[in-house]
Scaffold this motif. Structure first.
Motif, PDB file in Angstrom:
ATOM      1  N   TYR A 187       0.841  -1.206   0.000  1.00 39.74           N
ATOM      2  CA  TYR A 187       0.000   0.000   0.000  1.00 39.74           C
ATOM      3  C   TYR A 187       0.873   1.251   0.000  1.00 39.74           C
ATOM      4  CZ  TYR A 187      -3.244   3.544   1.659  1.00 39.74           C
ATOM      5  OH  TYR A 187      -3.988   4.679   1.783  1.00 39.74           O
ATOM      6  N   THR A 190       2.620   1.623  -3.465  1.00 45.44           N
ATOM      7  CA  THR A 190       1.695   2.050  -4.534  1.00 45.44           C
ATOM      8  C   THR A 190       1.315   3.516  -4.348  1.00 45.44           C
ATOM      9  OG1 THR A 190      -0.168   1.181  -3.289  1.00 45.44           O
ATOM     10  CG2 THR A 190       0.729  -0.215  -5.009  1.00 45.44           C
ATOM     11  N   ARG A 191       1.183   3.973  -3.123  1.00 46.96           N
ATOM     12  CA  ARG A 191       0.868   5.394  -2.884  1.00 46.96           C
ATOM     13  C   ARG A 191       2.041   6.265  -3.316  1.00 46.96           C
ATOM     14  NH1 ARG A 191      -3.715   7.603  -0.883  1.00 46.96           N
ATOM     15  NH2 ARG A 191      -2.498   9.026   0.352  1.00 46.96           N
TER      16      ARG A 191
END
Length: 195
Positions: A187, A190-191
């Motif tokens: 997460y 990907t951010r």
């Protein structure tokens, strides 16, 4: 207590109801031990009771070359001895003395559960037996004795099941933590890539 001629001067019994020493111990086993180089002896009387006999010379001076008396400790290695010995521990296991020649129990801390005369073959299905030679050092032995601890196999199985269950629980927590860390990392990455 024996004098210098090795004649009995006094006999002291600890505890009420203890039977007198058998004739065999006084007339055969004890003189044999006193005439040997050993200080400790394990032997049986005519009735099959096994005794531990320990002799120590008593002197007034520092030298023990010419003892003025002999102090003799005699204890029957029987159910009462083992019960007293085992009462000191918190273990639920049973301790037993096994004749090394016949592989039969002759004393146990729980005679109601493991009686004299039971063979190792009869005990093996229900108990795991851990043991070694009794008093495994240099002294005179007429009968080889094995001191054994017997633990019920059901208790071992229960402990094994508890350990396996605990290991599975720890593995599940560990894998769950790794999964959460992995997804948080994905997460986060990907951010960062979207920015």
């Amino acid at each position: 207590l024996l004098d210098t001629r090795k004649w009995v001067r006094e006999i002291y019994f600890q505890g009420a109801g203890i039977p007198p020493l058998p004739h065999t111990v006084l007339t055969y086993l004890l003189p044999r031990l006193l005439n040997s180089d050993g200080h400790t002896h394990i032997a049986a009387d005519d009735d099959g009771t096994v005794y531990l006999i320990n002799v120590s010379g008593v002197s007034r001076g520092k030298t023990r070359a010419n003892p003025q008396a002999f102090l003799v400790f005699v204890v029957a290695l029987n159910d009462d001895f083992l019960s007293l010995f085992h009462r000191q521990s918190d273990s639920s296991s049973v301790v037993a003395l096994i004749n090394g020649e016949t592989n039969q129990v002759f004393a146990s801390s729980r005679p109601d559960q493991i009686s004299a005369g039971m063979t190792m073959e009869a005990l093996n299905p229900q108990f795991a037996v851990f043991g070694k030679k009794f008093l495994d050092y240099d002294f005179s032995i007429d009968i080889p004795i094995h001191f054994a601890t017997l633990v019920e196999r059901a208790e071992i199985d229960q402990l094994s099941h508890t350990i396996i269950h605990s290991e599975r629980k720890h593995l599940a927590v560990g894998y769950g933590t790794l999964t959460i860390v992995f997804f948080l990392l994905v997460y986060y990455l990907t951010r960062r890539l979207k920015i």
